[in-house]
Design a protein around this motif. Structure first.
Motif, PDB file in Angstrom:
ATOM      1  N   ARG A 238      -3.519  10.537   8.774  1.00  0.00           N
ATOM      2  CA  ARG A 238      -3.679   9.258   9.229  1.00  0.00           C
ATOM      3  C   ARG A 238      -4.258   8.901  10.394  1.00  0.00           C
ATOM      4  NH1 ARG A 238       1.921   7.600   8.874  1.00  0.00           N
ATOM      5  NH2 ARG A 238       1.390   5.814   9.416  1.00  0.00           N
TER       6      ARG A 238
ATOM      7  N   ARG B 256       6.495  10.001  12.865  1.00  0.00           N
ATOM      8  CA  ARG B 256       6.237  11.647  13.401  1.00  0.00           C
ATOM      9  C   ARG B 256       6.263  11.357  15.161  1.00  0.00           C
ATOM     10  NH1 ARG B 256       8.164  15.330  10.706  1.00  0.00           N
ATOM     11  NH2 ARG B 256       6.984  17.311  11.609  1.00  0.00           N
TER      12      ARG B 256
ATOM     13  N   VAL C 209       1.871  11.776  -0.999  1.00  0.00           N
ATOM     14  CA  VAL C 209       0.381  13.413  -0.736  1.00  0.00           C
ATOM     15  C   VAL C 209       1.586  14.977  -1.477  1.00  0.00           C
ATOM     16  CG1 VAL C 209      -0.391  14.701   0.694  1.00  0.00           C
ATOM     17  CG2 VAL C 209      -0.633  12.446   1.441  1.00  0.00           C
TER      18      VAL C 209
ATOM     19  N   GLN D 116       0.385  13.196   9.192  1.00  0.00           N
ATOM     20  CA  GLN D 116       0.740  12.053   9.684  1.00  0.00           C
ATOM     21  C   GLN D 116      -1.023  12.251  11.456  1.00  0.00           C
ATOM     22  OE1 GLN D 116       2.993  10.403  12.957  1.00  0.00           O
ATOM     23  NE2 GLN D 116       2.833  11.412  14.753  1.00  0.00           N
TER      24      GLN D 116
ATOM     25  N   TRP E 198      10.946  13.989  -3.053  1.00  0.00           N
ATOM     26  CA  TRP E 198       9.706  13.220  -2.256  1.00  0.00           C
ATOM     27  C   TRP E 198      10.468  12.753  -0.436  1.00  0.00           C
ATOM     28  CZ3 TRP E 198       4.942  12.411  -3.362  1.00  0.00           C
ATOM     29  CH2 TRP E 198       4.412  12.428  -4.553  1.00  0.00           C
ATOM     30  N   VAL E 199       9.516  13.167   0.562  1.00  0.00           N
ATOM     31  CA  VAL E 199      10.173  12.822   2.028  1.00  0.00           C
ATOM     32  C   VAL E 199       9.260  11.888   2.456  1.00  0.00           C
ATOM     33  CG1 VAL E 199       9.859  14.091   4.066  1.00  0.00           C
ATOM     34  CG2 VAL E 199      10.638  15.461   1.720  1.00  0.00           C
ATOM     35  N   ALA E 200      10.108  11.297   3.059  1.00  0.00           N
ATOM     36  CA  ALA E 200       8.788  10.505   3.909  1.00  0.00           C
ATOM     37  C   ALA E 200       7.725  11.100   5.123  1.00  0.00           C
ATOM     38  CB  ALA E 200       9.534   9.066   4.301  1.00  0.00           C
ATOM     39  N   ALA E 201       6.885  10.600   4.656  1.00  0.00           N
ATOM     40  CA  ALA E 201       5.660  11.274   5.925  1.00  0.00           C
ATOM     41  C   ALA E 201       5.397   9.720   7.376  1.00  0.00           C
ATOM     42  CB  ALA E 201       4.703  11.616   4.767  1.00  0.00           C
ATOM     43  N   ASP E 202       5.955   9.098   7.001  1.00  0.00           N
ATOM     44  CA  ASP E 202       5.613   7.552   7.785  1.00  0.00           C
ATOM     45  C   ASP E 202       6.114   8.404   9.368  1.00  0.00           C
ATOM     46  OD1 ASP E 202       5.873   5.472   5.270  1.00  0.00           O
ATOM     47  OD2 ASP E 202       4.118   6.407   6.714  1.00  0.00           O
TER      48      ASP E 202
ATOM     49  N   ILE F 229       1.481   5.115  -0.652  1.00  0.00           N
ATOM     50  CA  ILE F 229       0.784   6.585  -1.037  1.00  0.00           C
ATOM     51  C   ILE F 229       1.071   8.068  -1.185  1.00  0.00           C
ATOM     52  CG2 ILE F 229      -1.125   8.353   0.360  1.00  0.00           C
ATOM     53  CD1 ILE F 229      -2.917   5.676   1.472  1.00  0.00           C
TER      54      ILE F 229
ATOM     55  N   LEU G 178      -6.977  -0.868   8.069  1.00  0.00           N
ATOM     56  CA  LEU G 178      -5.912  -1.922   7.286  1.00  0.00           C
ATOM     57  C   LEU G 178      -4.426  -1.935   8.347  1.00  0.00           C
ATOM     58  CD1 LEU G 178      -5.904   0.209   3.702  1.00  0.00           C
ATOM     59  CD2 LEU G 178      -6.580  -1.945   4.452  1.00  0.00           C
TER      60      LEU G 178
ATOM     61  N   ASN H 163      -1.517  -4.021   7.948  1.00  0.00           N
ATOM     62  CA  ASN H 163      -0.427  -3.778   7.017  1.00  0.00           C
ATOM     63  C   ASN H 163      -0.164  -2.590   7.136  1.00  0.00           C
ATOM     64  OD1 ASN H 163      -1.904  -5.441   4.941  1.00  0.00           O
ATOM     65  ND2 ASN H 163      -3.738  -4.719   5.534  1.00  0.00           N
ATOM     66  N   ARG H 164       1.372  -2.620   6.528  1.00  0.00           N
ATOM     67  CA  ARG H 164       2.017  -1.302   6.546  1.00  0.00           C
ATOM     68  C   ARG H 164       1.590  -0.243   5.337  1.00  0.00           C
ATOM     69  NH1 ARG H 164       7.488   0.251   5.246  1.00  0.00           N
ATOM     70  NH2 ARG H 164       7.581   2.052   6.803  1.00  0.00           N
ATOM     71  N   ILE H 165       1.456   1.048   5.487  1.00  0.00           N
ATOM     72  CA  ILE H 165       0.984   2.266   4.429  1.00  0.00           C
ATOM     73  C   ILE H 165       1.790   2.634   4.799  1.00  0.00           C
ATOM     74  CG2 ILE H 165      -0.893   3.501   3.685  1.00  0.00           C
ATOM     75  CD1 ILE H 165      -3.030   1.923   5.001  1.00  0.00           C
ATOM     76  N   THR H 166       2.663   3.102   3.587  1.00  0.00           N
ATOM     77  CA  THR H 166       4.191   3.341   3.390  1.00  0.00           C
ATOM     78  C   THR H 166       3.633   4.929   2.792  1.00  0.00           C
ATOM     79  OG1 THR H 166       4.438   2.956   1.397  1.00  0.00           O
ATOM     80  CG2 THR H 166       5.868   2.151   3.977  1.00  0.00           C
ATOM     81  N   HIS H 167       4.119   6.330   2.882  1.00  0.00           N
ATOM     82  CA  HIS H 167       3.435   7.531   3.124  1.00  0.00           C
ATOM     83  C   HIS H 167       4.704   8.410   2.310  1.00  0.00           C
ATOM     84  CE1 HIS H 167      -0.205   6.702   5.369  1.00  0.00           C
ATOM     85  NE2 HIS H 167      -0.517   6.594   4.891  1.00  0.00           N
ATOM     86  N   ARG H 168       4.529   8.999   1.434  1.00  0.00           N
ATOM     87  CA  ARG H 168       5.355  10.291   0.790  1.00  0.00           C
ATOM     88  C   ARG H 168       4.767  11.460   0.781  1.00  0.00           C
ATOM     89  NH1 ARG H 168       9.154   7.940  -4.150  1.00  0.00           N
ATOM     90  NH2 ARG H 168       6.891   8.604  -5.149  1.00  0.00           N
ATOM     91  N   LEU H 169       5.187  12.402   1.101  1.00  0.00           N
ATOM     92  CA  LEU H 169       4.827  13.820   0.717  1.00  0.00           C
ATOM     93  C   LEU H 169       6.270  14.173  -0.089  1.00  0.00           C
ATOM     94  CD1 LEU H 169       3.197  16.504   1.464  1.00  0.00           C
ATOM     95  CD2 LEU H 169       5.261  16.456   3.592  1.00  0.00           C
ATOM     96  N   LYS H 170       5.398  15.041  -0.945  1.00  0.00           N
ATOM     97  CA  LYS H 170       6.023  15.756  -2.126  1.00  0.00           C
ATOM     98  C   LYS H 170       6.491  17.244  -1.806  1.00  0.00           C
ATOM     99  CE  LYS H 170       7.179  15.360  -6.289  1.00  0.00           C
ATOM    100  NZ  LYS H 170       7.130  16.693  -7.405  1.00  0.00           N
TER     101      LYS H 170
ATOM    102  N   PHE I  72       0.683  -1.053   0.554  1.00  0.00           N
ATOM    103  CA  PHE I  72      -0.449   0.010   0.330  1.00  0.00           C
ATOM    104  C   PHE I  72       0.980   1.314  -0.135  1.00  0.00           C
ATOM    105  CE2 PHE I  72      -4.241  -1.881   0.943  1.00  0.00           C
ATOM    106  CZ  PHE I  72      -3.783  -2.825   1.943  1.00  0.00           C
TER     107      PHE I  72
END
Lengths: 177, 177
Positions: free
Chosen positions: A140, B171, A121, A137, B165-169, A119, A149, B153-160, A117
């Motif tokens: 989420r 914080r 942003v 954060q 891209w910066v990891a947004a997971d 995402i 999930l 489940n693990r949902i990974t997020h990135r911020l533009k 998964f």
């Protein structure tokens, strides 16, 4: 936006519940009567279908399209709802989601499992990066689908019989072949 | 049903992937461009919105309606797809799903967590009960959404950002208050 819920008017806690009645029609089309039950009553008509490759008529999107669309819409809604409260002025917002599952044949049937998964942003805002990351954060944590999930959930099933409901969860000896 | 995939023509394994691009429009409406990417390319246009109580225009169902509708449609589709292969003649099928989440205020924001998932299956068939129960269990294993919800489940997020891209997971110090 008169009548809209605000941080001040929101209750400290609540239950959010949706019920859905699905009816099989046609070849693979399911007609879905979706009702928000709590905290208020609202009603939505949806449908799913498969394409010809899977025996359907493509009269509606497949269930996974609704699922991935719902996940994307949910995180976007939280970002938008929280942005104002957190002092992040959003000029624009786009989210790109990528969701994949592994699929494996098992005799005449098949089994599936989640694969990834992702995402992305894309926030258009003059707010500092730190605040934008805080917003993602917070979104989420407020996103029902993300929170669902991210943990192992138990789905209980019952089957209707002439004598009443039968639990449909424990079939230890079942072999799909 | 010429061209439809069958147990004989299905490959041993595959990846199923859906991508979604969501664009924020109006007050709380999200326009969702959903694409099945693998095993074949298909395209669906969906949207979500909130009702006036949550600052939207009710121009589309909320994300949770899509989610619960997708779950219901998914399990129904698996039951229907497997019934024939398992020798269960379905005269009719109805599924009732009930899904609830806890919702709790956190300062000016909120947090949510799943509360319960209940699925009632109503099969109209002359097949023996044992076979109907086997069908429900097989359908659960083939249902992408059930299998996804049943594990963490693990949902990974990135911020533009302007720099990429910066990891947004992660914080850790973030406090919603």
């Amino acid at each position: 936006m008169s009548g809209a819920i605000t941080p001040e008017t929101a209750p400290p806690r609540a239950v959010v519940r949706f019920d859905c009645t699905g009816r099989a029609v046609g070849k693979m089309r399911n007609e879905l009567d979706v009702r928000m039950v709590e905290p208020m009553e609202e009603h939505f008509e949806l449908a799913t279908d498969e394409g010809p490759f899977h025996g359907g008529d493509a009269s509606a999107p497949p269930p996974l399209a609704l699922f991935v669309g719902g996940l994307t819409g949910c995180i976007m809604t939280q970002i938008r709802a929280f942005a104002k409260r957190m002092g992040v002025a959003l000029n624009d917002l786009q989210v790109e989601a990528r969701v994949a599952w592994d699929w494996e044949k098992a005799g005449r049937l098949y089994e599936t499992a989640p694969k990834f998964f992702e995402i992305d942003v894309l926030i258009d805002s003059d707010a500092p990066l730190d605040l934008q990351l805080d917003l993602v954060q917070a979104a989420r944590k407020g996103c029902f689908i993300e929170q669902t999930l991210g943990r192992e959930n138990r789905i209980t099933h019952r089957l209707k019989t002439a004598e009443g409901w039968v639990a449909a969860d424990d079939r230890r000896a079942f072999d799909p072949d």
